[in-house]
Design a protein around this motif. Structure first.
Motif, PDB file in Angstrom:
ATOM      1  N   ARG A   4      16.452  -4.750  39.946  1.00  0.00           N
ATOM      2  CA  ARG A   4      15.556  -4.839  38.803  1.00  0.00           C
ATOM      3  C   ARG A   4      15.154  -3.425  38.442  1.00  0.00           C
ATOM      4  NH1 ARG A   4      10.826  -8.908  39.163  1.00  0.00           N
ATOM      5  NH2 ARG A   4      10.719  -8.218  37.034  1.00  0.00           N
ATOM      6  N   MET A   5      15.228  -3.078  37.155  1.00  0.00           N
ATOM      7  CA  MET A   5      14.976  -1.714  36.699  1.00  0.00           C
ATOM      8  C   MET A   5      13.594  -1.597  36.064  1.00  0.00           C
ATOM      9  SD  MET A   5      17.609   0.177  37.362  1.00  0.00           S
ATOM     10  CE  MET A   5      17.371   1.568  36.263  1.00  0.00           C
ATOM     11  N   SER A   6      13.062  -0.392  36.093  1.00  0.00           N
ATOM     12  CA  SER A   6      11.792  -0.074  35.449  1.00  0.00           C
ATOM     13  C   SER A   6      11.817   1.390  35.102  1.00  0.00           C
ATOM     14  CB  SER A   6      10.640  -0.357  36.409  1.00  0.00           C
ATOM     15  OG  SER A   6       9.465   0.259  35.965  1.00  0.00           O
ATOM     16  N   ARG A   7      10.977   1.807  34.161  1.00  0.00           N
ATOM     17  CA  ARG A   7      10.850   3.228  33.885  1.00  0.00           C
ATOM     18  C   ARG A   7      10.287   3.961  35.102  1.00  0.00           C
ATOM     19  NH1 ARG A   7       7.220   2.745  28.818  1.00  0.00           N
ATOM     20  NH2 ARG A   7       6.872   0.778  29.855  1.00  0.00           N
ATOM     21  N   ARG A   8       9.479   3.279  35.899  1.00  0.00           N
ATOM     22  CA  ARG A   8       8.823   3.932  37.032  1.00  0.00           C
ATOM     23  C   ARG A   8       9.679   3.919  38.289  1.00  0.00           C
ATOM     24  NH1 ARG A   8       5.519   0.352  34.931  1.00  0.00           N
ATOM     25  NH2 ARG A   8       5.663  -0.968  36.761  1.00  0.00           N
ATOM     26  N   CYS A   9      10.335   2.809  38.555  1.00  0.00           N
ATOM     27  CA  CYS A   9      11.113   2.689  39.778  1.00  0.00           C
ATOM     28  C   CYS A   9      12.059   1.501  39.656  1.00  0.00           C
ATOM     29  CB  CYS A   9      10.211   2.536  40.990  1.00  0.00           C
ATOM     30  SG  CYS A   9       9.142   1.094  40.929  1.00  0.00           S
ATOM     31  N   LYS A  10      12.875   1.320  40.670  1.00  0.00           N
ATOM     32  CA  LYS A  10      13.867   0.250  40.685  1.00  0.00           C
ATOM     33  C   LYS A  10      13.670  -0.573  41.946  1.00  0.00           C
ATOM     34  CE  LYS A  10      18.111   1.631  41.459  1.00  0.00           C
ATOM     35  NZ  LYS A  10      19.500   2.104  41.314  1.00  0.00           N
ATOM     36  N   ASN A  11      13.859  -1.874  41.865  1.00  0.00           N
ATOM     37  CA  ASN A  11      13.828  -2.758  43.028  1.00  0.00           C
ATOM     38  C   ASN A  11      15.244  -3.232  43.339  1.00  0.00           C
ATOM     39  OD1 ASN A  11      10.728  -4.564  42.257  1.00  0.00           O
ATOM     40  ND2 ASN A  11      11.035  -2.498  42.943  1.00  0.00           N
ATOM     41  N   GLU A  12      15.632  -3.179  44.599  1.00  0.00           N
ATOM     42  CA  GLU A  12      16.914  -3.700  45.057  1.00  0.00           C
ATOM     43  C   GLU A  12      16.662  -4.701  46.175  1.00  0.00           C
ATOM     44  OE1 GLU A  12      19.541   0.345  44.262  1.00  0.00           O
ATOM     45  OE2 GLU A  12      19.292  -0.394  46.313  1.00  0.00           O
ATOM     46  N   TYR A  13      17.484  -5.735  46.226  1.00  0.00           N
ATOM     47  CA  TYR A  13      17.345  -6.784  47.232  1.00  0.00           C
ATOM     48  C   TYR A  13      18.666  -6.976  47.957  1.00  0.00           C
ATOM     49  CZ  TYR A  13      13.113  -7.981  44.644  1.00  0.00           C
ATOM     50  OH  TYR A  13      11.896  -7.927  44.042  1.00  0.00           O
ATOM     51  N   SER A  14      18.592  -7.190  49.259  1.00  0.00           N
ATOM     52  CA  SER A  14      19.772  -7.555  50.033  1.00  0.00           C
ATOM     53  C   SER A  14      19.338  -8.523  51.124  1.00  0.00           C
ATOM     54  CB  SER A  14      20.467  -6.324  50.613  1.00  0.00           C
ATOM     55  OG  SER A  14      19.546  -5.427  51.158  1.00  0.00           O
ATOM     56  N   THR A  23      13.970  -3.084  48.560  1.00  0.00           N
ATOM     57  CA  THR A  23      13.932  -1.624  48.527  1.00  0.00           C
ATOM     58  C   THR A  23      13.350  -1.182  47.196  1.00  0.00           C
ATOM     59  OG1 THR A  23      15.851  -1.480  49.967  1.00  0.00           O
ATOM     60  CG2 THR A  23      15.285   0.500  48.721  1.00  0.00           C
ATOM     61  N   VAL A  24      12.305  -0.385  47.259  1.00  0.00           N
ATOM     62  CA  VAL A  24      11.685   0.203  46.075  1.00  0.00           C
ATOM     63  C   VAL A  24      12.194   1.637  45.979  1.00  0.00           C
ATOM     64  CG1 VAL A  24       9.517   0.878  44.997  1.00  0.00           C
ATOM     65  CG2 VAL A  24       9.641  -1.253  46.305  1.00  0.00           C
ATOM     66  N   ILE A  25      12.894   1.943  44.885  1.00  0.00           N
ATOM     67  CA  ILE A  25      13.396   3.306  44.671  1.00  0.00           C
ATOM     68  C   ILE A  25      12.478   3.966  43.660  1.00  0.00           C
ATOM     69  CG2 ILE A  25      15.343   4.723  43.957  1.00  0.00           C
ATOM     70  CD1 ILE A  25      17.142   2.400  44.909  1.00  0.00           C
ATOM     71  N   ARG A  26      11.768   4.984  44.136  1.00  0.00           N
ATOM     72  CA  ARG A  26      10.772   5.664  43.304  1.00  0.00           C
ATOM     73  C   ARG A  26      11.437   6.626  42.325  1.00  0.00           C
ATOM     74  NH1 ARG A  26       6.190   7.636  47.400  1.00  0.00           N
ATOM     75  NH2 ARG A  26       4.818   7.172  45.662  1.00  0.00           N
ATOM     76  N   GLU A  27      10.673   7.113  41.350  1.00  0.00           N
ATOM     77  CA  GLU A  27      11.207   8.053  40.364  1.00  0.00           C
ATOM     78  C   GLU A  27      11.842   9.270  41.024  1.00  0.00           C
ATOM     79  OE1 GLU A  27       7.809   8.899  37.882  1.00  0.00           O
ATOM     80  OE2 GLU A  27       8.654   7.698  36.263  1.00  0.00           O
ATOM     81  N   SER A  28      11.285   9.693  42.152  1.00  0.00           N
ATOM     82  CA  SER A  28      11.798  10.863  42.873  1.00  0.00           C
ATOM     83  C   SER A  28      13.131  10.585  43.555  1.00  0.00           C
ATOM     84  CB  SER A  28      10.782  11.294  43.939  1.00  0.00           C
ATOM     85  OG  SER A  28      10.643  10.270  44.917  1.00  0.00           O
ATOM     86  N   GLY A  29      13.541   9.325  43.611  1.00  0.00           N
ATOM     87  CA  GLY A  29      14.765   8.952  44.308  1.00  0.00           C
ATOM     88  C   GLY A  29      14.518   8.458  45.728  1.00  0.00           C
ATOM     89  N   GLU A  30      13.280   8.611  46.202  1.00  0.00           N
ATOM     90  CA  GLU A  30      12.933   8.146  47.548  1.00  0.00           C
ATOM     91  C   GLU A  30      13.047   6.628  47.606  1.00  0.00           C
ATOM     92  OE1 GLU A  30       9.183   8.379  50.680  1.00  0.00           O
ATOM     93  OE2 GLU A  30       8.825   8.718  48.542  1.00  0.00           O
ATOM     94  N   ALA A  31      13.701   6.118  48.642  1.00  0.00           N
ATOM     95  CA  ALA A  31      13.872   4.678  48.814  1.00  0.00           C
ATOM     96  C   ALA A  31      12.971   4.193  49.939  1.00  0.00           C
ATOM     97  CB  ALA A  31      15.325   4.355  49.131  1.00  0.00           C
ATOM     98  N   ILE A  32      12.125   3.215  49.646  1.00  0.00           N
ATOM     99  CA  ILE A  32      11.215   2.604  50.615  1.00  0.00           C
ATOM    100  C   ILE A  32      11.656   1.162  50.799  1.00  0.00           C
ATOM    101  CG2 ILE A  32       8.814   2.075  51.171  1.00  0.00           C
ATOM    102  CD1 ILE A  32       9.289   5.065  50.730  1.00  0.00           C
ATOM    103  N   THR A  33      11.956   0.774  52.042  1.00  0.00           N
ATOM    104  CA  THR A  33      12.461  -0.571  52.311  1.00  0.00           C
ATOM    105  C   THR A  33      11.459  -1.368  53.128  1.00  0.00           C
ATOM    106  OG1 THR A  33      14.743   0.217  52.231  1.00  0.00           O
ATOM    107  CG2 THR A  33      14.356  -1.884  53.338  1.00  0.00           C
ATOM    108  N   THR A  34      11.235  -2.601  52.705  1.00  0.00           N
ATOM    109  CA  THR A  34      10.348  -3.511  53.422  1.00  0.00           C
ATOM    110  C   THR A  34      11.117  -4.777  53.794  1.00  0.00           C
ATOM    111  OG1 THR A  34       8.242  -4.701  53.340  1.00  0.00           O
ATOM    112  CG2 THR A  34       9.459  -4.551  51.288  1.00  0.00           C
TER     113      THR A  34
END
Length: 197
Positions: A4-14, A23-34
């Motif tokens: 799922r895309m956003s101007r602020r960040c992207k969400n990825e699911y697996s 996984t939340v991918i922030r504007e900086s490119g940092e990926a945070i996974t929960t």
């Protein structure tokens, strides 16, 4: 993988069996996974998630911010002022089995005691710099009360710290997994929670 895309960040699911990753991918490119349970993934995917600086995942709704761990555990049920605690202290482990409802005091105790970790990887135990060959055990009971005691050996300090955790926090002991794996003999004290020192 679903995105799922956003101007602020992207969400990825697996998905990996019973556990899924958000996984939340922030504007900086940092990926945070929960971690989340696969069984609730369809509900979670209805929202756009962001990472907050205190370390939590949240979304925005017409009612304001919703924290992922509260949604996972409660799904809209009223809590009457109760909070949701991460049992292992990791705000990115949001599987249902790692979440429990608790009061604000237990939630704060859990957080404060987890932050008090020294180089020996035991929370609340450190080398005592005031005395040669001694170790200090300490615990914060609440914001106005804490206990400290000095011991001749590190092992004695560790055991005392863990006894205090069982005594004052019971199932909310920050190091309950350590106690269950290496200090199970201390669990006979579990019913003495809140009974004093």
């Amino acid at each position: 993988m679903n995105e799922r895309m956003s101007r602020r960040c992207k969400n990825e699911y697996s998905t990996y069996g019973d556990v899924s990753l958000l996984t939340v991918i922030r504007e900086s490119g940092e990926a945070i996974t929960t971690l989340i349970d696969t069984s609730i993934m369809n509900e979670i995917q209805k929202y756009h998630w962001q990472y907050t600086t205190p370390g939590y995942i949240r979304t925005t709704s017409s009612q304001g911010y919703i924290l992922l761990h509260r949604m996972v555990k409660l799904f809209g049920r009223k809590t009457n002022g109760m909070q949701v605690d991460h049992i292992d202290g990791n705000p990115l482990n949001n599987v249902v089995s790692n979440l429990r409802v608790c009061n604000a005091q237990d939630n704060c105790r859990n957080t404060r005691n987890r932050l008090n970790k020294q180089g020996n990887n035991i929370i609340g135990v450190r080398k005592d710099t005031r005395c040669n060959n001694s170790w200090r055990a300490q615990i914060y009971i609440d914001k106005n009360k804490h206990i400290e005691k000095t011991f001749r050996s590190q092992q004695q300090a560790i055991e005392q710290r863990l006894k205090w955790e069982i005594q004052y926090f019971g199932e909310f002991a920050p190091q309950i997994e350590l106690i269950k794996s290496k200090y199970v003999y201390l669990l006979s004290n579990l019913n003495t929670k809140h009974n004093g020192e």
